[in-house]
Write a protein that holds these residues in place. Structure first.
Motif, PDB file in Angstrom:
ATOM      1  N   PRO A  37       0.699  -1.070  -0.125  1.00  0.00           N
ATOM      2  CA  PRO A  37      -0.045   0.005  -0.026  1.00  0.00           C
ATOM      3  C   PRO A  37       0.699   1.382  -0.044  1.00  0.00           C
ATOM      4  N   ALA A  38       0.295   2.148  -0.550  1.00  0.00           N
ATOM      5  CA  ALA A  38       1.018   3.622  -0.719  1.00  0.00           C
ATOM      6  C   ALA A  38       1.240   4.314   0.627  1.00  0.00           C
ATOM      7  N   GLN A  39       0.654   4.042   1.402  1.00  0.00           N
ATOM      8  CA  GLN A  39       0.820   4.611   3.049  1.00  0.00           C
ATOM      9  C   GLN A  39       2.264   3.968   3.293  1.00  0.00           C
ATOM     10  N   LEU A  73       1.975 -12.483   5.991  1.00  0.00           N
ATOM     11  CA  LEU A  73       2.462 -13.157   4.549  1.00  0.00           C
ATOM     12  C   LEU A  73       3.611 -14.037   4.808  1.00  0.00           C
ATOM     13  N   LEU A  74       4.386 -13.890   6.004  1.00  0.00           N
ATOM     14  CA  LEU A  74       5.421 -14.969   6.273  1.00  0.00           C
ATOM     15  C   LEU A  74       4.726 -16.292   6.848  1.00  0.00           C
ATOM     16  N   LYS A  88       4.370 -10.993  -4.418  1.00  0.00           N
ATOM     17  CA  LYS A  88       5.241  -9.731  -4.813  1.00  0.00           C
ATOM     18  C   LYS A  88       5.078  -8.657  -3.671  1.00  0.00           C
ATOM     19  N   GLU A  89       4.018  -8.749  -2.874  1.00  0.00           N
ATOM     20  CA  GLU A  89       3.800  -7.972  -1.754  1.00  0.00           C
ATOM     21  C   GLU A  89       5.041  -8.326  -0.818  1.00  0.00           C
ATOM     22  N   GLU A  94      10.563  -7.228   1.451  1.00  0.00           N
ATOM     23  CA  GLU A  94      11.958  -7.476   1.734  1.00  0.00           C
ATOM     24  C   GLU A  94      13.023  -6.467   1.344  1.00  0.00           C
ATOM     25  N   ARG A  95      12.526  -5.765   0.035  1.00  0.00           N
ATOM     26  CA  ARG A  95      13.510  -4.826  -0.506  1.00  0.00           C
ATOM     27  C   ARG A  95      13.346  -3.625   0.299  1.00  0.00           C
ATOM     28  N   ILE A  96      12.314  -3.249   0.875  1.00  0.00           N
ATOM     29  CA  ILE A  96      12.032  -1.911   1.803  1.00  0.00           C
ATOM     30  C   ILE A  96      12.905  -2.609   3.095  1.00  0.00           C
ATOM     31  N   GLU A  97      12.966  -3.334   3.649  1.00  0.00           N
ATOM     32  CA  GLU A  97      13.666  -4.035   5.071  1.00  0.00           C
ATOM     33  C   GLU A  97      15.046  -3.722   4.652  1.00  0.00           C
TER      34      GLU A  97
END
Length: 109
Positions: A37-39, A73-74, A88-89, A94-97
């Protein structure tokens, strides 16, 4: 080309009439939503834009809602129940982390 028939309200019908032949393009764009989500992005960007101190950076963590979604999700991933969209989410989280870890480690200014 496949044909799709939808029942919509009169108000929506009028709005759709205004977009004319761009409707297929707009539908395709609406399906290309961000993986998270964008938030989530907004939360991180707002934090970084606040010019946080090194201490604040070290203490930065996801919101409780983000943590709960990641746990879900995990759990679904471990059970082999993720949908392609959820995969994808999870990949995006993971990329954000990884990005946050690099910021905390001082590898990104």
């Amino acid at each position: 080309m496949p044909r799709i028939t939808l029942e919509v309200s009169e108000e929506l019908s009028q709005q759709l009439a205004q977009v004319g032949d761009r409707l297929p393009e707009l539908l395709a764009l609406s399906l290309q939503q961000p993986a998270v989500p964008a938030q989530v992005y907004r939360y991180i960007l707002d934090f970084l834009a606040s010019n946080p101190t090194p201490e604040q950076i070290a203490e930065f963590k996801p919101t409780p809602e983000m943590q709960e979604r990641l746990r879900t999700l995990l759990t679904r991933s471990n059970a082999g129940e993720l949908t392609p969209t959820e995969l994808k989410e999870l990949d995006e989280y993971e990329r954000i982390e990884h990005l946050v870890v690099m910021i905390k480690a001082g590898n990104l200014s």
